[in-house]
Scaffold this motif. Structure first.
Motif, PDB file in Angstrom:
ATOM      1  N   PRO A  33     -39.202  13.756   0.575  1.00  0.00           N
ATOM      2  CA  PRO A  33     -39.556  13.026  -0.652  1.00  0.00           C
ATOM      3  C   PRO A  33     -39.313  11.528  -0.574  1.00  0.00           C
ATOM      4  O   PRO A  33     -39.948  10.757  -1.299  1.00  0.00           O
ATOM      5  CB  PRO A  33     -38.641  13.680  -1.712  1.00  0.00           C
ATOM      6  N   PHE A  34     -38.428  11.093   0.299  1.00  0.00           N
ATOM      7  CA  PHE A  34     -38.127   9.670   0.400  1.00  0.00           C
ATOM      8  C   PHE A  34     -39.215   8.900   1.150  1.00  0.00           C
ATOM      9  O   PHE A  34     -39.279   7.674   1.051  1.00  0.00           O
ATOM     10  CB  PHE A  34     -36.787   9.461   1.097  1.00  0.00           C
ATOM     11  N   VAL A  35     -40.024   9.610   1.931  1.00  0.00           N
ATOM     12  CA  VAL A  35     -41.068   8.911   2.694  1.00  0.00           C
ATOM     13  C   VAL A  35     -42.477   9.224   2.193  1.00  0.00           C
ATOM     14  O   VAL A  35     -43.428   8.515   2.544  1.00  0.00           O
ATOM     15  CB  VAL A  35     -40.977   9.240   4.204  1.00  0.00           C
ATOM     16  N   THR A  36     -42.633  10.271   1.379  1.00  0.00           N
ATOM     17  CA  THR A  36     -43.988  10.688   1.006  1.00  0.00           C
ATOM     18  C   THR A  36     -44.444  10.176  -0.355  1.00  0.00           C
ATOM     19  O   THR A  36     -45.637  10.263  -0.662  1.00  0.00           O
ATOM     20  CB  THR A  36     -44.101  12.225   1.017  1.00  0.00           C
ATOM     21  N   ILE A  37     -43.528   9.660  -1.182  1.00  0.00           N
ATOM     22  CA  ILE A  37     -43.962   9.165  -2.492  1.00  0.00           C
ATOM     23  C   ILE A  37     -45.023   8.060  -2.334  1.00  0.00           C
ATOM     24  O   ILE A  37     -46.071   8.112  -2.989  1.00  0.00           O
ATOM     25  CB  ILE A  37     -42.762   8.681  -3.331  1.00  0.00           C
ATOM     26  N   PRO A  38     -44.828   7.057  -1.473  1.00  0.00           N
ATOM     27  CA  PRO A  38     -45.909   6.066  -1.285  1.00  0.00           C
ATOM     28  C   PRO A  38     -47.189   6.692  -0.722  1.00  0.00           C
ATOM     29  O   PRO A  38     -48.297   6.249  -1.074  1.00  0.00           O
ATOM     30  CB  PRO A  38     -45.297   5.071  -0.287  1.00  0.00           C
ATOM     31  N   LEU A  39     -47.047   7.693   0.145  1.00  0.00           N
ATOM     32  CA  LEU A  39     -48.235   8.357   0.698  1.00  0.00           C
ATOM     33  C   LEU A  39     -49.007   9.074  -0.398  1.00  0.00           C
ATOM     34  O   LEU A  39     -50.246   9.068  -0.421  1.00  0.00           O
ATOM     35  CB  LEU A  39     -47.827   9.355   1.787  1.00  0.00           C
ATOM     36  N   MET A  40     -48.280   9.719  -1.317  1.00  0.00           N
ATOM     37  CA  MET A  40     -48.922  10.419  -2.422  1.00  0.00           C
ATOM     38  C   MET A  40     -49.632   9.433  -3.348  1.00  0.00           C
ATOM     39  O   MET A  40     -50.760   9.680  -3.801  1.00  0.00           O
ATOM     40  CB  MET A  40     -47.871  11.211  -3.202  1.00  0.00           C
ATOM     41  N   VAL A  41     -48.993   8.307  -3.627  1.00  0.00           N
ATOM     42  CA  VAL A  41     -49.615   7.276  -4.471  1.00  0.00           C
ATOM     43  C   VAL A  41     -50.881   6.739  -3.805  1.00  0.00           C
ATOM     44  O   VAL A  41     -51.913   6.532  -4.466  1.00  0.00           O
ATOM     45  CB  VAL A  41     -48.615   6.140  -4.746  1.00  0.00           C
ATOM     46  N   ALA A  42     -50.814   6.529  -2.491  1.00  0.00           N
ATOM     47  CA  ALA A  42     -51.987   6.031  -1.769  1.00  0.00           C
ATOM     48  C   ALA A  42     -53.121   7.049  -1.794  1.00  0.00           C
ATOM     49  O   ALA A  42     -54.298   6.682  -1.901  1.00  0.00           O
ATOM     50  CB  ALA A  42     -51.603   5.706  -0.326  1.00  0.00           C
ATOM     51  N   ALA A  43     -52.788   8.332  -1.703  1.00  0.00           N
ATOM     52  CA  ALA A  43     -53.815   9.375  -1.704  1.00  0.00           C
ATOM     53  C   ALA A  43     -54.562   9.418  -3.035  1.00  0.00           C
ATOM     54  O   ALA A  43     -55.793   9.538  -3.065  1.00  0.00           O
ATOM     55  CB  ALA A  43     -53.181  10.738  -1.410  1.00  0.00           C
ATOM     56  N   PHE A  44     -53.829   9.302  -4.164  1.00  0.00           N
ATOM     57  CA  PHE A  44     -54.446   9.395  -5.485  1.00  0.00           C
ATOM     58  C   PHE A  44     -54.884   8.046  -6.032  1.00  0.00           C
ATOM     59  O   PHE A  44     -55.697   7.981  -6.954  1.00  0.00           O
ATOM     60  CB  PHE A  44     -53.476  10.046  -6.474  1.00  0.00           C
ATOM     61  N   GLY A  45     -54.317   6.964  -5.498  1.00  0.00           N
ATOM     62  CA  GLY A  45     -54.675   5.640  -5.986  1.00  0.00           C
ATOM     63  C   GLY A  45     -54.064   5.282  -7.308  1.00  0.00           C
ATOM     64  O   GLY A  45     -54.679   4.577  -8.122  1.00  0.00           O
ATOM     65  N   GLY A  46     -52.828   5.758  -7.566  1.00  0.00           N
ATOM     66  CA  GLY A  46     -52.166   5.420  -8.816  1.00  0.00           C
ATOM     67  C   GLY A  46     -51.041   6.388  -9.132  1.00  0.00           C
ATOM     68  O   GLY A  46     -50.769   7.327  -8.378  1.00  0.00           O
ATOM     69  N   PRO A  47     -50.376   6.173 -10.280  1.00  0.00           N
ATOM     70  CA  PRO A  47     -49.243   7.030 -10.652  1.00  0.00           C
ATOM     71  C   PRO A  47     -49.624   8.457 -11.019  1.00  0.00           C
ATOM     72  O   PRO A  47     -48.736   9.295 -11.206  1.00  0.00           O
ATOM     73  CB  PRO A  47     -48.637   6.295 -11.854  1.00  0.00           C
ATOM     74  N   GLN A  48     -50.931   8.758 -11.111  1.00  0.00           N
ATOM     75  CA  GLN A  48     -51.352  10.140 -11.304  1.00  0.00           C
ATOM     76  C   GLN A  48     -51.033  10.989 -10.078  1.00  0.00           C
ATOM     77  O   GLN A  48     -51.315  12.198 -10.042  1.00  0.00           O
ATOM     78  CB  GLN A  48     -52.847  10.208 -11.629  1.00  0.00           C
ATOM     79  N   ALA A  49     -50.397  10.364  -9.084  1.00  0.00           N
ATOM     80  CA  ALA A  49     -49.976  11.073  -7.876  1.00  0.00           C
ATOM     81  C   ALA A  49     -49.042  12.233  -8.176  1.00  0.00           C
ATOM     82  O   ALA A  49     -48.869  13.129  -7.343  1.00  0.00           O
ATOM     83  CB  ALA A  49     -49.283  10.091  -6.924  1.00  0.00           C
ATOM     84  N   VAL A  50     -48.451  12.244  -9.374  1.00  0.00           N
ATOM     85  CA  VAL A  50     -47.596  13.362  -9.784  1.00  0.00           C
ATOM     86  C   VAL A  50     -48.358  14.682  -9.669  1.00  0.00           C
ATOM     87  O   VAL A  50     -47.774  15.739  -9.415  1.00  0.00           O
ATOM     88  CB  VAL A  50     -47.089  13.142 -11.231  1.00  0.00           C
ATOM     89  N   ILE A  51     -49.679  14.628  -9.831  1.00  0.00           N
ATOM     90  CA  ILE A  51     -50.512  15.823  -9.711  1.00  0.00           C
ATOM     91  C   ILE A  51     -50.285  16.497  -8.357  1.00  0.00           C
ATOM     92  O   ILE A  51     -50.279  17.729  -8.248  1.00  0.00           O
ATOM     93  CB  ILE A  51     -52.011  15.457  -9.874  1.00  0.00           C
ATOM     94  N   GLY A  52     -50.098  15.694  -7.320  1.00  0.00           N
ATOM     95  CA  GLY A  52     -49.928  16.247  -5.979  1.00  0.00           C
ATOM     96  C   GLY A  52     -48.700  17.123  -5.856  1.00  0.00           C
ATOM     97  O   GLY A  52     -48.732  18.191  -5.226  1.00  0.00           O
ATOM     98  N   PHE A  53     -47.589  16.697  -6.473  1.00  0.00           N
ATOM     99  CA  PHE A  53     -46.372  17.501  -6.411  1.00  0.00           C
ATOM    100  C   PHE A  53     -46.511  18.785  -7.224  1.00  0.00           C
ATOM    101  O   PHE A  53     -46.002  19.832  -6.840  1.00  0.00           O
ATOM    102  CB  PHE A  53     -45.178  16.690  -6.914  1.00  0.00           C
TER     103      PHE A  53
END
Length: 487
Positions: A33-53
C-alpha cells in the motif's frame, strides 16, 4: 507442500482463527500500500482511485471463497499444489501441480522484487541524492544480503514474523493517524469532470489497471491455506480467516487511501519529480507532522519492506523443495544444505529471479512488474482453481466439505470475470511490455520442462497415472492410491 494429511509425528494442528487471520493480514499488508497508492491514482486519473481498492476487495473475497471451499475440504499442506493435483490428476497426471510450481518460481520472486523496488524508492526520501546506479546496487545488495542470511539457516522465524507484523501495523497506523490530523475533504473528494464516464474505454482500461494493482495489494488472503495441515478445525477456521482478513485489510486500505488523498494533492503523485510519486507515505507524514516524524516512519517502512522480502524468499524457496520431495518436480530441488538443512537450489533460484525482477522494475516501472507477476499467476493458479472447484464437486462428490461456497457458482463467476479482466487488459496497461505473451511463453516453456521431466521419471504421459484420493475419508485418514495405465 506434500499435500498429505498430517501423519502421526508430523504437523500439529495448533493454529487457531486469530493466528490464521493474523498470518493472512501480515502477508497482505507489507510494502504494497505504501508504493501503489500513486500507481492507483495514475491508473484512474484522480481520487476516484478508491474504486480500485474496493474492486480488488470484491475479487479477493470471491476468489477467497474458492480457496475457502478447497482449503476446508483438502486441508493438507501446500494450498494450490494440493488442490490442482487432486482435481486434475485423473486426466493429466502431475502436469498441473508441476506447472503451479513452475509458475510459482516466477511470480513469488517477482512479488518479492516489488518489495525491493519499494525499499529503494523510500530510501530515496532519506537520501534524495541517491542516483539510479547507486539505487540498483543497493537493491541487488539487499537481495544478496537476504539470501546470505537465509543461507545460514533461520532459528527465530516466529520472532522475525512478529517484529515484521508489529512494524507494519505501526507504519500503517502512524500514516493513517497523521493523515486524519491534516485531512481535507476538498482534496480527497474533488473528482475530475470525466471521473465516472462509464461509456469511455479510457475508464475501463484504468479500471483494469486499478483492479490489477488492487488485487496485488490483497494478495496473501490465502496464506493460511498453504498451512492447512497445521490449522485447527480447518473446515471452520480457513473460510473465516480468509473472509475476516479481506474485510479487515479493506478497511485499513480505504482509511489509508482516503486519508492520503485528503493530505496530498493527487496531481503531485503523477509528477515523477515529486517525492509524493515515489514515497507518498513519507510525504503525508512530512506535511502533517514534519520532517522528523517522516524520517522515523520511513525507516519503519524500510524495515517492513526488508522483512517482507526476507519472509517471502524464506517461504518461496520451500515451494520447489517440497514438490521435488513429493516427486512432482526436478529431483535436484529436493536437496538440503548438509549442515543448516535448508533448500539450497530453491533459495538460489528465487534469489536470482528476484534480482532480475528488481532490475526490470527499476528500468521499466513498478506497474509493469505487477502486471508480469499477476498475468503469470492468473493462468495456472487463479483460473485453474476456479475450474478445480467444479471438477472436484463432480469427481469427488463424497469428499467431506465442511464449508461449501456461498451462492455457488456466483463467486466463481465473479472471480472468473475479474481475473479475465486483469489478464485481457494486461498488454494495454503495459504497452510495449507484452505481459500476456511473456506469461504464455513461460507456461509453454513449463509444459516442455514437464515433458522432459516426465520422460525421465517415467510418469504420465510416459508411464502410469497415480490417482491419490487421500482426502475422501475424514482427515487425518489414510491415502487411497490407485495406479492407472498411461495414455
Amino acid at each position: 507442500m506434500s499435500g498429505t494429511p498430517p501423519p502421526a509425528g508430523g504437523f500439529v494442528r495448533r493454529i487457531g482463527l486469530f493466528q490464521a487471520t493474523a498470518i493472512n493480514m501480515s502477508q497482505m499488508c507489507g510494502i504494497g500500500p505504501f508504493v501503489t497508492i500513486p500507481l492507483m491514482v495514475a491508473a484512474f486519473g484522480g481520487p476516484q482511485a478508491v474504486i480500485g481498492f474496493v474492486a480488488g476487495a470484491i475479487l479477493a473475497l470471491a476468489d477467497g471463497l474458492i480457496w475457502a471451499e478447497l482449503g476446508a475440504s483438502l486441508p493438507g499442506s501446500g494450498g494450490s499444489y494440493v488442490y490442482l493435483r487432486q482435481a486434475f490428476q485423473y486426466r493429466t497426471g502431475r502436469l498441473m501441480p508441476f506447472l503451479f510450481v513452475w509458475t510459482a518460481m516466477l511470480f513469488i520472486p517477482l512479488a518479492m522484487s516489488t518489495g525491493v523496488v519499494g525499499f529503494v524508492q523510500y530510501l530515496g526520501y532519506l537520501a534524495p541524492d541517491l542516483g539510479k546506479t547507486a539505487g540498483d546496487l543497493i537493491g541487488l545488495g539487499i537481495i544478496a544480503f537476504v539470501v546470505l542470511l537465509l543461507w545460514r539457516g533461520v532459528e527465530n522465524i516466529a520472532r522475525i514474523t512478529v517484529v515484521m507484523w508489529v512494524v507494519m501495523i505501526a507504519s500503517v497506523a502512524l500514516v493513517t493517524v497523521a493523515a486524519a490530523t491534516d485531512f481535507s475533504p476538498h482534496l480527497a473528494f474533488k473528482y475530475p469532470s470525466d471521473a465516472f464516464e462509464l461509456t469511455s474505454s479510457h475508464f475501463w482500461i484504468g479500471f483494469a489497471a486499478g483492479l490489477t494493482i488492487g488485487i496485488y495489494d490483497y494478495l496473501g488472503y490465502n496464506t493460511a491455506a498453504y498451512m492447512g495441515a497445521e490449522i485447527k478445525d480447518p473446515g471452520r477456521t480457513l473460510p473465516r480467516s480468509i473472509i475476516h482478513s479481506v474485510f479487515g485489510i479493506m478497511v485499513i486500505y480505504l482509511l489509508l487511501q482516503i486519508g492520503t488523498l485528503g493530505v496530498i494533492d493527487w496531481t503531485r503523485m503523477l509528477d515523477p519529480n515529486d517525492i509524493a510519486s515515489s514515497s507518498v507515505a513519507s510525504a503525508v507524514l512530512e506535511k502533517a507532522w514534519g520532517k522528523g516524524a517522516a524520517d522515523v516512519v520511513t525507516v519503519l517502512i524500510l524495515v517492513t519492506a526488508f522483512a517482507s522480502v526476507f519472509t517471502g524468499l524464506l517461504g518461496g524457496s520451500r515451494v520447489p523443495y517440497d514438490a521435488a520431495r513429493d516427486k512432482v518436480f526436478f529431483r535436484s530441488y529436493a536437496k538440503l544444505h548438509p549442515k543448516h538443512r535448508f533448500p539450497m537450489l530453491g533459495l538460489l533460484t528465487m534469489g536470482v529471479v528476484t534480482a532480475v525482477g528488481f532490475m526490470i522494475g527499476r528500468h521499466t516501472d513498478l506497474t509493469t512488474l505487477i502486471q508480469l507477476l499477476t498475468t503469470v499467476m492468473v493462468i495456472v493458479q487463479a483460473l485453474a482453481q476456479i475450474l478445480a472447484v467444479t471438477v472436484l464437486r463432480k469427481r469427488q462428490p463424497g469428499l467431506r466439505r465442511p464449508y461449501r461456497m456461498w451462492l455457488y457458482p456466483l463467486p466463481s463467476l465473479i472471480a472468473l470475470v475479474g481475473w479475465l479482466t486483469i489478464y485481457g487488459y494486461a498488454d494495454k496497461n503495459s504497452p510495449g511490455r507484452h505481459p500476456i505473451e511473456w506469461s504464455l511463453a513461460w507456461v509453454a516453456l513449463g509444459c516442455v520442462a514437464f515433458v522432459l521431466w516426465a520422460r525421465f521419471e517415467r510418469v504420465w504421459p510416459f508411464g502410469p497415472r497415480e490417482i491419490r484420493e487421500e482426502f475422501l475419508d475424514d482427515y487425518p485418514g489414510e491415502s487411497s492410491v490407485e495406479t492407472l495405465p498411461g495414455g
